[in-house]
Design a protein around this motif. Sequence first.
Motif, PDB file in Angstrom:
ATOM      1  N   TYR A   1       0.975  -1.020  -0.175  1.00  0.00           N
ATOM      2  CA  TYR A   1       0.136  -0.072   0.150  1.00  0.00           C
ATOM      3  C   TYR A   1       0.885   1.335   0.087  1.00  0.00           C
ATOM      4  CZ  TYR A   1      -3.648  -3.217   1.486  1.00  0.00           C
ATOM      5  OH  TYR A   1      -4.344  -4.349   1.569  1.00  0.00           O
TER       6      TYR A   1
ATOM      7  N   VAL B   1       0.131   5.640   0.146  1.00  0.00           N
ATOM      8  CA  VAL B   1      -0.506   6.930  -0.013  1.00  0.00           C
ATOM      9  C   VAL B   1       0.253   7.868   0.064  1.00  0.00           C
ATOM     10  CG1 VAL B   1      -2.349   7.859   1.518  1.00  0.00           C
ATOM     11  CG2 VAL B   1      -2.352   5.352   1.588  1.00  0.00           C
TER      12      VAL B   1
ATOM     13  N   SER C   1      -9.845   1.623 -11.163  1.00  0.00           N
ATOM     14  CA  SER C   1     -10.900   1.592 -10.075  1.00  0.00           C
ATOM     15  C   SER C   1     -12.208   0.469 -10.830  1.00  0.00           C
ATOM     16  CB  SER C   1     -11.756   2.753  -9.711  1.00  0.00           C
ATOM     17  OG  SER C   1     -12.029   3.520 -10.914  1.00  0.00           O
TER      18      SER C   1
ATOM     19  N   LEU D   1      -3.705  12.831  -8.993  1.00  0.00           N
ATOM     20  CA  LEU D   1      -5.032  11.970  -8.607  1.00  0.00           C
ATOM     21  C   LEU D   1      -5.253  11.066  -9.495  1.00  0.00           C
ATOM     22  CD1 LEU D   1      -7.290  14.733  -7.473  1.00  0.00           C
ATOM     23  CD2 LEU D   1      -6.130  13.288  -5.883  1.00  0.00           C
TER      24      LEU D   1
ATOM     25  N   SER E   1      -3.903   6.983  -9.122  1.00  0.00           N
ATOM     26  CA  SER E   1      -4.607   6.161  -8.039  1.00  0.00           C
ATOM     27  C   SER E   1      -4.992   4.991  -8.632  1.00  0.00           C
ATOM     28  CB  SER E   1      -5.445   6.771  -7.368  1.00  0.00           C
ATOM     29  OG  SER E   1      -5.064   7.962  -6.611  1.00  0.00           O
TER      30      SER E   1
ATOM     31  N   ARG F   1      -1.347  -0.991  -4.257  1.00  0.00           N
ATOM     32  CA  ARG F   1      -2.417  -0.154  -4.018  1.00  0.00           C
ATOM     33  C   ARG F   1      -1.856   1.363  -3.947  1.00  0.00           C
ATOM     34  NH1 ARG F   1      -7.988  -0.410  -4.374  1.00  0.00           N
ATOM     35  NH2 ARG F   1      -7.804  -2.738  -4.097  1.00  0.00           N
ATOM     36  N   LEU F   2      -1.915   2.049  -4.815  1.00  0.00           N
ATOM     37  CA  LEU F   2      -1.271   3.393  -4.932  1.00  0.00           C
ATOM     38  C   LEU F   2      -2.712   4.549  -4.635  1.00  0.00           C
ATOM     39  CD1 LEU F   2       0.884   5.765  -5.039  1.00  0.00           C
ATOM     40  CD2 LEU F   2       0.566   5.686  -7.707  1.00  0.00           C
ATOM     41  N   THR F   3      -2.640   5.335  -3.605  1.00  0.00           N
ATOM     42  CA  THR F   3      -3.676   6.394  -3.349  1.00  0.00           C
ATOM     43  C   THR F   3      -2.861   7.666  -3.319  1.00  0.00           C
ATOM     44  OG1 THR F   3      -5.074   4.580  -2.084  1.00  0.00           O
ATOM     45  CG2 THR F   3      -5.513   7.039  -2.189  1.00  0.00           C
ATOM     46  N   VAL F   4      -3.339   8.486  -4.460  1.00  0.00           N
ATOM     47  CA  VAL F   4      -2.952   9.701  -4.255  1.00  0.00           C
ATOM     48  C   VAL F   4      -3.853  10.947  -3.778  1.00  0.00           C
ATOM     49  CG1 VAL F   4      -1.886  11.679  -5.608  1.00  0.00           C
ATOM     50  CG2 VAL F   4      -1.373   9.256  -6.304  1.00  0.00           C
TER      51      VAL F   4
END
Lengths: 112, 112
Positions: free
Chosen positions: A10, A12, A39, A83, A86, A108-111
């Motif tokens: 992960y 973030v 997504s 963004l 992500s 899992r990359l979340t920007v």
Amino acid sequence: DTAVSQTPKYLVTQMGNDKSIKCEQNLGHDTMYWYKQDSKKFLKIMFSYNNKELIINETVPNRFSPKSPDKAHLNLHINSLELGDSAVYFCASSSGTTYGYTFGSGTRLTVV
Amino acid sequence: AQSVTQLDSQVPVFEEAPVELRCNYSSSVSVYLFWYVQYPNQGLQLLLKYLSGSTLVKGINGFEAEFNKSQTSFHLRKPSVHISDTAEYFCAVGNQGGKLIFGQGTELSVKP
């Protein structure tokens, strides 16, 4: 022993940052890949390396830069994260298309 | 150019019922065909593949698929599903020396 391992699992981070994802395979395969899963679960190939040589480079922003120090490793560096970056990024390896690919468990990359 | 279309985005089914997940492909050359399964928060795992020869191929977990050249299809079937089969299933097409192109995925949901 994990066949294709990715780190981190992960990630973030804030917009504008630079980050790297690492991938290692212990299967002795010659070819490694990066795929992006959005997504909606759609999988799209980004890059492929064969014995450290770039052989597939899809239409990907040049903020994404793969690096393969040896045939067992393929890293992905992303500059100036946005963004829209992500997603889940999968590394895979193969000894030829006929054998199919072995996938890592994903990053899992979340920007934000 | 190659492409893959999975005709159903979601397939709900009751436990012990049979299931068919549909896949059609498009290619101007001979292809290799694959089905992968992705369990939640995991990477993709190869279920089965068709390279040549017998058009009915058997894979892991009781799944099988039939290659139909005239209909350009490679549908996945299981005679009796279990709750544990709940996952995302991906059909993929590739050729010698090329990359794998994945379909959009089919979410199989097995209900008790």
